[in-house]
Design a protein around this motif. Structure first.
Motif, PDB file in Angstrom:
ATOM      1  N   THR A   1      26.457 -87.034  93.319  1.00 40.01           N
ATOM      2  CA  THR A   1      27.416 -86.845  92.051  1.00 40.01           C
ATOM      3  C   THR A   1      26.034 -86.736  90.965  1.00 40.01           C
ATOM      4  O   THR A   1      25.024 -87.083  91.159  1.00 40.01           O
ATOM      5  CB  THR A   1      28.150 -87.985  91.609  1.00 40.01           C
ATOM      6  OG1 THR A   1      28.900 -87.826  90.433  1.00 40.01           O
ATOM      7  CG2 THR A   1      27.388 -89.284  91.801  1.00 40.01           C
ATOM      8  N   TYR A   2      26.402 -86.367  89.925  1.00 41.69           N
ATOM      9  CA  TYR A   2      25.587 -86.521  88.608  1.00 41.69           C
ATOM     10  C   TYR A   2      26.029 -87.352  87.733  1.00 41.69           C
ATOM     11  O   TYR A   2      27.046 -87.793  87.574  1.00 41.69           O
ATOM     12  CB  TYR A   2      25.796 -85.034  87.866  1.00 41.69           C
ATOM     13  CG  TYR A   2      25.065 -84.053  88.329  1.00 41.69           C
ATOM     14  CD1 TYR A   2      23.866 -83.629  87.763  1.00 41.69           C
ATOM     15  CD2 TYR A   2      25.529 -82.903  89.007  1.00 41.69           C
ATOM     16  CE1 TYR A   2      23.191 -82.683  88.313  1.00 41.69           C
ATOM     17  CE2 TYR A   2      24.577 -82.004  89.521  1.00 41.69           C
ATOM     18  CZ  TYR A   2      23.355 -81.692  89.192  1.00 41.69           C
ATOM     19  OH  TYR A   2      22.657 -80.687  89.603  1.00 41.69           O
ATOM     20  N   ILE A   3      25.004 -88.001  87.161  1.00 42.80           N
ATOM     21  CA  ILE A   3      25.046 -89.020  86.197  1.00 42.80           C
ATOM     22  C   ILE A   3      24.452 -88.619  85.066  1.00 42.80           C
ATOM     23  O   ILE A   3      23.099 -88.684  84.798  1.00 42.80           O
ATOM     24  CB  ILE A   3      24.267 -90.370  86.795  1.00 42.80           C
ATOM     25  CG1 ILE A   3      24.877 -90.893  88.086  1.00 42.80           C
ATOM     26  CG2 ILE A   3      24.420 -91.615  85.717  1.00 42.80           C
ATOM     27  CD1 ILE A   3      24.270 -92.127  88.440  1.00 42.80           C
ATOM     28  N   GLY A   4      25.171 -88.206  83.845  1.00 47.77           N
ATOM     29  CA  GLY A   4      24.603 -87.532  82.865  1.00 47.77           C
ATOM     30  C   GLY A   4      24.584 -85.976  83.061  1.00 47.77           C
ATOM     31  O   GLY A   4      24.643 -85.701  84.190  1.00 47.77           O
ATOM     32  N   ASP A   5      23.898 -85.439  82.210  1.00 50.90           N
ATOM     33  CA  ASP A   5      23.842 -84.160  82.568  1.00 50.90           C
ATOM     34  C   ASP A   5      22.411 -83.783  83.331  1.00 50.90           C
ATOM     35  O   ASP A   5      22.281 -82.503  83.815  1.00 50.90           O
ATOM     36  CB  ASP A   5      23.421 -83.045  81.278  1.00 50.90           C
ATOM     37  CG  ASP A   5      24.821 -83.216  80.248  1.00 50.90           C
ATOM     38  OD1 ASP A   5      25.811 -83.345  81.006  1.00 50.90           O
ATOM     39  OD2 ASP A   5      24.463 -83.410  78.996  1.00 50.90           O
ATOM     40  N   ARG A   6      21.410 -84.558  83.584  1.00 54.65           N
ATOM     41  CA  ARG A   6      20.089 -83.993  84.286  1.00 54.65           C
ATOM     42  C   ARG A   6      19.806 -84.904  85.284  1.00 54.65           C
ATOM     43  O   ARG A   6      18.737 -84.837  85.923  1.00 54.65           O
ATOM     44  CB  ARG A   6      19.037 -84.050  83.032  1.00 54.65           C
ATOM     45  CG  ARG A   6      19.479 -83.501  81.964  1.00 54.65           C
ATOM     46  CD  ARG A   6      18.326 -83.527  80.938  1.00 54.65           C
ATOM     47  NE  ARG A   6      16.718 -83.300  81.107  1.00 54.65           N
ATOM     48  CZ  ARG A   6      16.067 -83.366  80.293  1.00 54.65           C
ATOM     49  NH1 ARG A   6      16.124 -83.785  79.161  1.00 54.65           N
ATOM     50  NH2 ARG A   6      14.754 -82.957  80.601  1.00 54.65           N
ATOM     51  N   THR A   7      20.626 -86.179  85.715  1.00 56.77           N
ATOM     52  CA  THR A   7      20.309 -87.061  86.664  1.00 56.77           C
ATOM     53  C   THR A   7      21.465 -86.805  87.821  1.00 56.77           C
ATOM     54  O   THR A   7      22.558 -86.929  87.506  1.00 56.77           O
ATOM     55  CB  THR A   7      20.218 -88.341  86.085  1.00 56.77           C
ATOM     56  OG1 THR A   7      19.395 -88.672  85.035  1.00 56.77           O
ATOM     57  CG2 THR A   7      20.147 -89.375  87.332  1.00 56.77           C
ATOM     58  N   GLN A   8      20.878 -86.707  89.020  1.00 53.63           N
ATOM     59  CA  GLN A   8      21.693 -86.577  90.495  1.00 53.63           C
ATOM     60  C   GLN A   8      21.200 -87.574  91.375  1.00 53.63           C
ATOM     61  O   GLN A   8      19.932 -87.771  91.536  1.00 53.63           O
ATOM     62  CB  GLN A   8      21.570 -85.207  90.605  1.00 53.63           C
ATOM     63  CG  GLN A   8      22.334 -84.677  91.896  1.00 53.63           C
ATOM     64  CD  GLN A   8      21.960 -83.443  92.412  1.00 53.63           C
ATOM     65  OE1 GLN A   8      22.712 -82.890  93.555  1.00 53.63           O
ATOM     66  NE2 GLN A   8      21.293 -82.578  91.945  1.00 53.63           N
TER      67      GLN A   8
END
Length: 323
Positions: free
Chosen positions: A274-281
């Protein structure tokens, strides 16, 4: 202990298509590095194949393969013709010749397959294949690691027949197949089934099952038919826009040798991303395996667990940092 042997290979393959000739030429080579070609199953190997479309209903193929290892040197040449005389039909005519240091064999293969559209969603298929050794002398060494999968590698007379059915709709596809192979030493019966279905836009499931029984013509007292069975079930949750992606696969396996020894395995792998925010996966994985075996009346069992996690940060469009 036993003797350790090693083969380290570099592989290269090239393919050229010549449309004006209706031909395709493929060349593949596996080269041991630093002279490491001690494992018989993985020798130096070079294969050249030429496929030529004769007309709209016939294709000819010629292949030559050379293998050279520490304990074996062998040449294999095969030529085949596939004919499509009518819709859904395929007739295969082939010959194969194998030569090694002290043996040779010449064989021929004849096969026919027919597929029929039964309705808008259903199709049926039936096929027959026969391989005959026409001439041979000496014993040819088996030069593949696993069970032989082609008439050329098997090196015996046999006849195989199958019947199958398939179903396909907008959200579901399924197939079943039953095959019997009759040879000089044993008869092999195999049944397979597969299904996949989209339960919703996000959720899908798929599964396969296979069972195989090998009956030896000559079976000493106390020995049994070999039995192999396995089943795979997968579930996928993939949101169309945003949200976590979850994948799970369950494998069940069972093997019984002709001596009565058995091995059962249950394997499950779960992965999420999943993504946490736009730039962290972030991603995680958990795998578990249970094995139970019985050899000579003695039982063994054990568990294996695997846990992993990963995080990635998009620094730029071309650079990621991960841990």
């Amino acid at each position: 202990g036993g003797t350790d042997k090693r083969s380290t290979l570099a592989t290269v393959e090239g393919r050229v298509t010549i449309p004006e000739w209706g031909a395709t030429v493929t060349l593949a080579h596996e080269q041991p590095l630093s002279g490491e070609n001690a494992v018989t199953e993985f020798p130096q190997r070079t294969a050249l194949s030429v496929s030529k479309t004769i007309n709209r209903w016939a294709t000819a193929t010629v292949t030559h393969e050379y293998k050279n290892g520490e304990d074996i040197e062998a040449h294999t040449t095969s030529a085949g013709l596939q004919i499509t005389p009518w819709t859904g039909a395929a007739i295969t005519l082939g010959s194969d010749m194998m030569t090694s240091d002290s043996a040779h064999r010449l064989g021929a293969t004849v096969g026919i397959d027919q597929q029929v559209k039964l309705s808008e969603n259903w199709t049926g298929s039936i096929g027959l294949l026969n391989h005959t050794v026409l001439e041979g002398s000496g014993d040819l060494a088996q030069i593949v690691a696993d069970d032989a999968v082609s008439p050329i590698e098997i090196g015996e007379d046999y006849t195989a027949a199958y019947v199958g059915a398939g179903y396909r709709s907008q959200w579901t596809s399924a197939s079943v197949r039953a095959e019997t192979r009759l040879s000089e030493d044993n008869d092999t019966h195999t049944a397979t089934a597969a299904i996949s279905r989209e339960l919703s836009e996000e959720l899908s499931v798929a599964g396969t099952a296979r069972a195989q029984m090998i009956e030896a013509h000559i079976r000493p007292v106390g020995e049994k038919d070999e039995l192999r069975a396995d089943m795979k079930l997968g579930v996928a949750w993939r949101p169309r826009v945003e949200g976590p992606v979850i994948l799970n696969r369950l494998d069940l396996k069972y093997d019984r040798s002709r001596f009565g020894d058995t091995t059962s395995k249950i394997i499950n792998n779960l992965a999420a991303n999943t993504y946490i925010g736009d730039r962290t996966q972030v991603a995680g994985h958990y795998g578990v395996k249970y094995v139970r075996s019985e050899f000579g009346g003695t039982k063994y069992s054990g568990w294996t667990h695997l846990l992993g996690a990963e995080a990635r940060f998009d620094v730029t469009k071309h650079i990621d940092l991960g841990v």
